[in-house]
Design a protein around this motif. Structure first.
Motif, PDB file in Angstrom:
ATOM      1  N   SER A 250      15.056  42.365 -41.292  1.00 44.48           N
ATOM      2  CA  SER A 250      15.017  43.787 -41.618  1.00 44.48           C
ATOM      3  C   SER A 250      13.607  44.343 -41.519  1.00 44.48           C
ATOM      4  O   SER A 250      12.640  43.714 -41.935  1.00 44.48           O
ATOM      5  CB  SER A 250      15.552  44.019 -43.035  1.00 44.48           C
ATOM      6  N   GLU A 251      13.527  45.568 -40.961  1.00 44.44           N
ATOM      7  CA  GLU A 251      12.245  46.266 -40.894  1.00 44.44           C
ATOM      8  C   GLU A 251      12.262  47.405 -41.920  1.00 44.44           C
ATOM      9  O   GLU A 251      13.013  47.355 -42.888  1.00 44.44           O
ATOM     10  CB  GLU A 251      11.938  46.742 -39.466  1.00 44.44           C
ATOM     11  N   HIS A 252      11.438  48.421 -41.707  1.00 41.86           N
ATOM     12  CA  HIS A 252      11.217  49.430 -42.731  1.00 41.86           C
ATOM     13  C   HIS A 252      12.482  50.197 -43.105  1.00 41.86           C
ATOM     14  O   HIS A 252      12.723  50.457 -44.291  1.00 41.86           O
ATOM     15  CB  HIS A 252      10.143  50.424 -42.262  1.00 41.86           C
ATOM     16  N   VAL A 253      13.277  50.579 -42.128  1.00 44.93           N
ATOM     17  CA  VAL A 253      14.465  51.378 -42.411  1.00 44.93           C
ATOM     18  C   VAL A 253      15.583  50.518 -42.987  1.00 44.93           C
ATOM     19  O   VAL A 253      16.206  50.867 -43.996  1.00 44.93           O
ATOM     20  CB  VAL A 253      14.947  52.106 -41.138  1.00 44.93           C
ATOM     21  N   ALA A 254      15.825  49.360 -42.382  1.00 42.60           N
ATOM     22  CA  ALA A 254      16.962  48.526 -42.777  1.00 42.60           C
ATOM     23  C   ALA A 254      16.836  47.994 -44.197  1.00 42.60           C
ATOM     24  O   ALA A 254      17.848  47.787 -44.878  1.00 42.60           O
ATOM     25  CB  ALA A 254      17.115  47.361 -41.803  1.00 42.60           C
TER      26      ALA A 254
END
Length: 283
Positions: A250-254
């Motif tokens: 996961s990155e910033h949005v997820a």
């Protein structure tokens, strides 16, 4: 170099919006009520005695940011509420763009409304990105310190961001920084070294009596470097998703929208007396 360029490309839509280059999106539906979250008849239980206020991130809103986490918490017996803040005139759907101080005042009014409706004296706050940092402004400068028990930040920009170095390009575009300051002050407030952030972090990151949890991902492409999200001080728990699950991408949005590992760690922070180990299969 290829990875850095690909990350930079993911930031261009946000910058385009900030510079007024995108088309207007349709407005989000009104926040869920009665059958889900934002149910003002909900009364906190003995197991979960405080309402949870969800605070969206920049370019988010009270609905879309929480389509995963809000039902997750409601299903576990919490009274859950969410607000829109930082609206700009003529810009529907994309919020969190107004001055952070003004947004903190909006949060103050909203928390008072939730406290009155639920008959409680304190809330817990879970915020994503700016929504994890802005409540600290509320607590430090706008009377919130005695009204918050726990603050959970999902990828919060507690010490600002350089957007993977992109903000360092602003001096090369005459007038760009001034335009951002005027058109989208909420973005300017989040740039590392801003007056707002310097004032917020002067004298220490925390206020007494509040429990803090920061949940970060090493793949964050918006709040960079990602370790600047961490807080220092008493009663602080800083977490990296990949330390709990090395397979988590996961990155910033997820991390705020869909990540079940982050959701489980959030639930642990809200109810530490009944915390269970967070793993790759946490539900």
């Amino acid at each position: 170099m290829k990875l850095r360029w690909s990350r930079t490309l993911t930031l261009l839509p946000a910058l385009a919006l900030a510079l007024g280059l995108t088309t207007t999106a349709p407005a989000a539906a009104a926040p869920t009520s009665h059958s889900g979250w934002n149910n003002y008849s909900c009364k906190p239980s003995a197991d979960h005695p405080r309402p949870v206020v969800l605070v969206h991130g920049t370019l988010g809103n009270a609905v879309d940011n929480w389509l995963g986490l809000a039902p997750y918490l409601v299903a576990r017996g919490y009274c859950v509420f969410s607000l829109d803040y930082g609206q700009l005139p003529g810009v529907p759907f994309f919020h969190g763009l107004g001055p952070v101080d003004d947004s903190a005042r909006q949060l103050a009014g909203y928390v008072d409304r939730v406290l009155a409706a639920t008959g409680t004296s304190k809330v817990d706050i879970v915020g994503h990105s700016q929504g994890g940092m802005m409540p600290r402004v509320y607590m430090k400068f706008h009377g919130g310190a005695g009204k918050v028990n726990t603050l959970v930040g999902l990828a919060p920009d507690n010490h600002g961001t350089d957007l993977d170095g992109l903000t360092r390009l602003l001096p090369y575009f005459p007038g760009a920084k001034q335009y951002l300051d005027k058109a989208t002050p909420g973005l300017s407030d989040q740039i590392v070294g801003s007056d707002l952030l310097n004032r917020l972090n002067a004298g220490g990151d925390t206020v007494p009596g509040v429990h803090y949890t920061v949940i970060a991902t090493k793949y964050d492409e918006v709040v960079t470097p990602y370790r600047t999200e961490f807080l220092s001080g008493p009663d602080v728990h800083n977490v990296v998703l990949q330390d709990l699950c090395a397979l988590d991408l996961s990155e910033h949005v997820a991390i705020g929208l869909t990540d079940r590992v982050a959701f489980h760690e959030t639930a642990n922070a809200l109810d530490p007396a009944h915390a269970t180990p967070t793993t790759c299969v946490s539900g």
